[in-house]
Design a protein around this motif. Structure first.
Motif, PDB file in Angstrom:
ATOM      1  N   THR A 161       0.876  -1.171   0.000  1.00 45.94           N
ATOM      2  CA  THR A 161       0.000   0.000   0.000  1.00 45.94           C
ATOM      3  C   THR A 161       0.915   1.224   0.000  1.00 45.94           C
ATOM      4  OG1 THR A 161      -1.670  -1.165   1.268  1.00 45.94           O
ATOM      5  CG2 THR A 161      -1.804   1.237   1.254  1.00 45.94           C
ATOM      6  N   GLY A 207      -0.371  -2.173  -4.603  1.00 48.70           N
ATOM      7  CA  GLY A 207      -1.827  -2.345  -4.606  1.00 48.70           C
ATOM      8  C   GLY A 207      -2.504  -0.987  -4.544  1.00 48.70           C
ATOM      9  N   GLU A 208      -3.013  -0.672  -3.358  1.00 53.76           N
ATOM     10  CA  GLU A 208      -3.722   0.596  -3.215  1.00 53.76           C
ATOM     11  C   GLU A 208      -2.735   1.765  -3.134  1.00 53.76           C
ATOM     12  OE1 GLU A 208      -7.311   2.369  -0.421  1.00 53.76           O
ATOM     13  OE2 GLU A 208      -6.141   0.671   0.260  1.00 53.76           O
ATOM     14  N   VAL A 209      -3.077   2.866  -3.804  1.00 52.38           N
ATOM     15  CA  VAL A 209      -2.282   4.089  -3.690  1.00 52.38           C
ATOM     16  C   VAL A 209      -3.195   5.181  -3.129  1.00 52.38           C
ATOM     17  CG1 VAL A 209      -0.916   5.808  -4.918  1.00 52.38           C
ATOM     18  CG2 VAL A 209      -0.937   3.423  -5.704  1.00 52.38           C
ATOM     19  N   ILE A 210      -2.756   5.804  -2.058  1.00 51.24           N
ATOM     20  CA  ILE A 210      -3.553   6.896  -1.479  1.00 51.24           C
ATOM     21  C   ILE A 210      -2.732   8.173  -1.589  1.00 51.24           C
ATOM     22  CG2 ILE A 210      -4.649   7.765   0.619  1.00 51.24           C
ATOM     23  CD1 ILE A 210      -5.075   4.863   1.456  1.00 51.24           C
ATOM     24  N   TYR A 267       5.482   3.176   2.393  1.00 47.86           N
ATOM     25  CA  TYR A 267       4.989   1.895   1.879  1.00 47.86           C
ATOM     26  C   TYR A 267       4.587   1.009   3.057  1.00 47.86           C
ATOM     27  CZ  TYR A 267       7.003   3.330  -2.547  1.00 47.86           C
ATOM     28  OH  TYR A 267       7.290   4.011  -3.695  1.00 47.86           O
ATOM     29  N   ARG A 290     -11.659   7.405   8.803  1.00 48.56           N
ATOM     30  CA  ARG A 290     -11.516   8.392   7.740  1.00 48.56           C
ATOM     31  C   ARG A 290     -12.224   9.656   8.217  1.00 48.56           C
ATOM     32  NH1 ARG A 290      -9.998  11.170   4.105  1.00 48.56           N
ATOM     33  NH2 ARG A 290     -10.550  11.125   1.908  1.00 48.56           N
ATOM     34  N   TRP A 310      -6.970  10.120   7.755  1.00 49.07           N
ATOM     35  CA  TRP A 310      -6.923   8.657   7.715  1.00 49.07           C
ATOM     36  C   TRP A 310      -6.269   8.145   8.989  1.00 49.07           C
ATOM     37  CZ3 TRP A 310      -6.124  11.003   2.903  1.00 49.07           C
ATOM     38  CH2 TRP A 310      -6.878  10.505   1.825  1.00 49.07           C
ATOM     39  N   ARG A 355      -4.063  -1.410   8.066  1.00 50.62           N
ATOM     40  CA  ARG A 355      -5.443  -1.395   7.558  1.00 50.62           C
ATOM     41  C   ARG A 355      -6.087  -0.062   7.905  1.00 50.62           C
ATOM     42  NH1 ARG A 355      -8.422  -4.383  10.792  1.00 50.62           N
ATOM     43  NH2 ARG A 355     -10.238  -4.194   9.473  1.00 50.62           N
TER      44      ARG A 355
END
Lengths: 269, 562
Positions: free
Chosen positions: B6, B46-49, B29, B492, B482, B488
């Motif tokens: 992530t 995977g997820e990019v924020i 990361y 939010r 966040w 995990r």
């Protein structure tokens, strides 16, 4: 006078928290808005319109069809009138500060507990903690009037500080438990341990009892105050008939001395 | 396990263990619940924020917060009105709960997580209450938690000390208690005083002999502090000094620091122990003197125990001070009770009023301590929840520390006698974001020995909080953009989005099990349970499926600090 009526659509599937159905909270709303209000049902919510058919117009009177699973009916009532055709569940009229709640059937636990003002009338029986204290509270009823035509459960008027409770039938155990002030009139027979821990206040009933050892026998008395109380009761619409005529000679006990109390138990002869 | 990373891209990473430049733009990361080093080019992301320059910090750590155990439960029972007024139902994500300053266990976890806190430590677990405490902590979701075992008033220790026990015997006993109660540290509350209270003593100074055992608080303190140092337990003795709340108690606090003579120790809720006797009302701030003593003694760390105006309840094992304060209870009800002859417990509801001289001065003293203690690595942000105020007031407190004009506005509102005489208005210091990150993350992690928490270097547990950089620091810290727990996302914009379970953090120093030969008959003669049943097995914590055990490494001579 405008009356808003709630008729049950069918059998309830769980216990409902009916505390939002107060006249002064509904008066400004339309029927559609009222039908959309959420009511707690068990762990979830339902809309008022899913449980009740509404008729009439919002104003100062609410009429409810009764059910033993409708809890908190009239809890927090501050003004206006609620009439219930049938029984109610627990905690009817808790924390009332004004207005009038009339239950034509019986009431469950803690009816009128922590009441501060107004009038609660139960034509059937009432459960335990009638006009008592909510769990953990130091004070029970602090004002207002509770008139019950039938019998009541245990600990009626527990921790009471002010106001009047009149019970037409028999009272359960520990009536006026830790009472600090106020009056409890019992038209039937008092239960065991009546007045345990009372500091002040009055318990009145008919016929001799063998009180707790903490009560000192003060002999036979004629108390002018009893006629005043009887007059007061006669002026009320719904005073239980068995609570009338408690005048004349009484035996008076003072206590509970085990708690330094100076309350009185009056047995009308 | 997943092979995807992530990526938290373009945040200003504020990690004072790396640098103190107020946050550097850097990508972060996360992988398998840990912070990862920058992966090779071909690694799967995977997820990019996109954080767009928001502030990134490690998850915050509350070093001292009464969140579980017998006394918190009694506090909840004592104030049913609080729970009636502040109740919430289940919503598919959350379970139902209630309470504001003594929140129920589930609500405690949700509120901490929503504020960006990912660990909290229950500071007063009586050994005889340990099982209850752990069961209750097992009901606190999301955050990591740990407990300090309370010693120093237990008859076994006092009797052994009076009988001339050696330091090594005490060390074995302390280590045995840490193992048996699954604790991460040891707290001493009013050393000797709680026991002395039961012999009708109403105050006990550092060199005053215990009326029955004849030993002094000084002896208890130094013996326990030496124990933890000898055993290599990272968190030094957690000390609640004698004479809490009594005007003039600053003397005993300074004597305590002197008595420790260089031994590492943590003085808790220091605000309640920094009172002088000057002025017309014989009650004054000694924050400057205490702060100076802390500044001069690098072996001492502190948490402040700031008070926040409003209704709360004071909950303490210090039955001596709680009994003394019971007349001040508001609403007028209180509980003081002994717990299995192991310690005490006192609960006094209290409303701190900003116009009351004493409360306003307490407020000012707490802030003075924060601002006059120079090293944020040794002064941590607490309100001694719920004693000074609920932990939900931390964002407000952070704003008081970071924003001088806001602080002076508040100062102008309190009791004018306090405002006129307090030095608070003249203190110019404003905490920086780095200093806040130190006092709420890196500092507590270091003093607790949590090597993989409180920072954002590769290998750390991926407890990450992302804040919008708002000028109103209260709003900023109340609702982080966040919150990640173990990699995990759990919240939010200050609203819970997922729930889960944190670890129970414990410490396990070596000891000689022969101590059980002495303890066994003691348990049989004086305790309500046998020694074998007293010990809490790992399975009792692990078998709920509610988080694991995380064992803090023991300090060794070659590894004095990290």
């Amino acid at each position: 006078m405008s009356v808003l009526s709630f008729r049950l659509k069918g059998p309830l599937t769980g216990r409902i928290d009916a505390s939002p159905l107060l006249p002064h909270r509904l008066a400004e709303l339309s029927l559609a808005e009222i039908a959309g209000l959420p009511l707690r049902l068990g762990r979830g919510h339902v809309a008022v319109g899913d449980v009740f058919d509404l008729s009439g117009s919002p104003g100062d009177t609410v009429e409810l069809e009764g059910d033993g699973r409708l809890d908190f009916v009239g809890a927090g009532l501050a003004g206006g009138t609620i009439r219930v055709a049938g029984p109610v569940g627990h905690r009817a009229g808790t924390g009332m500060s004004g207005g009038s709640l009339l239950v034509e059937g019986s009431a469950g636990l803690a009816a009128g507990a922590s009441m501060r003002g107004g009038e609660l009338i139960v034509r059937g029986d009432a459960g335990s903690e009638l006009g008592g204290a909510l769990p953990g509270e130091r004070a029970g009823m602090t004002g207002g009037r509770i008139l019950v035509h039938g019998a009541c459960g245990d600990r009626a008027g527990a921790r009471m500080r002010r106001g009047l409770i009149a019970v037409g039938g028999d009272a359960g155990a520990y009536a006026a438990l830790h009472m600090t002030a106020g009056s409890l009139v019992i038209g039937g027979r008092p239960g065991v341990f009546t007045g345990h821990g009372m500091r002040n206040g009055t318990i009145l009933f008919r016929g001799e009892i063998d009180p707790l050892p903490g009560f000192a026998d003060c002999g036979l008395n004629r108390l002018p105050f009893l006629s005043l109380l009887d007059n007061h009761l006669s002026g009320l619409n719904e005073a239980p008939p068995t609570c009338r005529g408690l005048t004349g000679q009484v035996r008076r006990w003072l206590g509970d001395r085990g708690f330094g109390g100076r309350g009185e138990i009056l047995a009308c002869l | 396990m997943s092979d995807a990373y992530t990526l938290l891209r373009g945040g200003r990473v504020c990690d004072p263990t790396e640098s103190t430049d107020g946050g550097r733009l850097r990508d972060l990361y996360l992988k398998d619940g840990r912070i990862a080093a920058t992966p090779p080019q071909e690694a799967r992301i995977g997820e990019v924020i996109d954080l767009e320059g928001r502030i990134v910090m490690a998850g915050a750590i509350d070093i001292h917060s009464h969140i579980g155990g017998g006394k918190v439960n009694l506090a909840r029972l004592l104030l049913p009105e609080e729970h009636r007024e502040h109740a919430s139902g289940p919503d598919g994500l959350r379970r139902s709960g209630s309470g504001l300053f003594t929140p129920s266990s589930f609500v405690t976890g949700y509120r901490y997580a929503e504020m960006g806190y990912t660990a909290a430590f229950e500071p007063a677990m009586l050994p005889s209450n340990a099982r209850h405490t752990h069961l209750e902590l097992a009901d606190i979701p999301i955050i990591d938690k740990g407990c300090y075992a309370v010693l120093g008033n237990d008859d076994f220790l006092l009797e052994r000390l009076a009988a001339g026990a050696t330091q090594s015997e005490v060390n074995d006993y302390v280590a045995w208690i840490l193992h048996a109660t699954q604790a991460v540290g040891v707290k001493v509350v009013n050393p000797g005083g709680i026991s002395a209270f039961k012999f009708n003593q109403r105050r006990l100074d550092l060199d005053e002999a215990h009326p029955h055992y004849g030993i002094t608080p000084r002896r208890i303190l130094t013996t326990l502090a030496t124990s933890l140092s000898d055993l290599g337990v990272p968190h030094p003795l957690h000390i609640h000094c004698n004479n809490l709340g009594i005007p003039g108690n600053e003397a005993v606090t300074r004597e305590t620091i002197a008595a420790l003579d260089g031994l590492p120790a943590h003085l808790t809720h220091l605000q309640f122990h920094s009172y002088g006797t000057e002025g017309d009302r014989r009650f004054s701030s000694a924050a400057a003197e205490i702060a100076e003593a802390v500044n001069r003694n690098p072996n001492i760390s502190v948490d402040v125990g700031q008070i926040i105006f409003g209704q709360t309840i004071t909950a303490s094992a210090d039955i001596m001070s709680q009994f003394r304060n019971s007349g001040l209870a508001s609403p007028r009800k209180w509980v003081c009770t002994d717990i299995e002859c192991d310690g005490g417990c006192g609960l006094v509801p209290f409303r701190y009023r900003d116009k009351a001289f004493v409360n306003a001065l307490q407020w000012a003293i707490g802030l003075e301590l924060f601002l006059l203690i120079e090293d944020p690595w040794r002064a941590y942000l607490t309100t001694d929840h719920p004693n000074g105020g609920p932990f939900t007031s931390y964002p407000h407190l952070i704003r008081l520390l970071m924003d001088r004009s806001f602080r002076n506005e508040q100062l102008a509102r309190i009791n004018p006698d306090v405002a006129a005489h307090s030095r608070l208005g003249s203190i110019e210091r404003e905490y920086t974001l780095d200093e806040i990150a130190i006092m709420t993350r890196a500092g507590p992690a270091r003093v607790l020995g949590l090597r993989d928490r409180g920072h954002l270097r590769p290998g750390a547990v991926a407890d990450v909080v992302v804040y919008d950089d708002l000028p109103d620091r209260e709003a900023m810290f109340a609702a982080p953009a966040w919150v990640f727990k173990n990699g995990r996302p759990v919240a939010r914009n200050g609203e819970l989005t997922a729930t889960g379970w944190g670890d129970t953090i414990v410490v396990r120093p070596d000891f000689d099990p022969a101590i059980e030969r002495r303890l066994k008959p003691w348990f049989e003669d004086h305790q309500t349970v046998r020694l074998g049943n007293f010990r809490i097995a790992d399975g009792e914590i692990l078998d709920h499926g509610r988080g694991g055990l995380s064992i803090v490494p023991i300090l060794t001579a070659s590894d004095p600090c990290f």
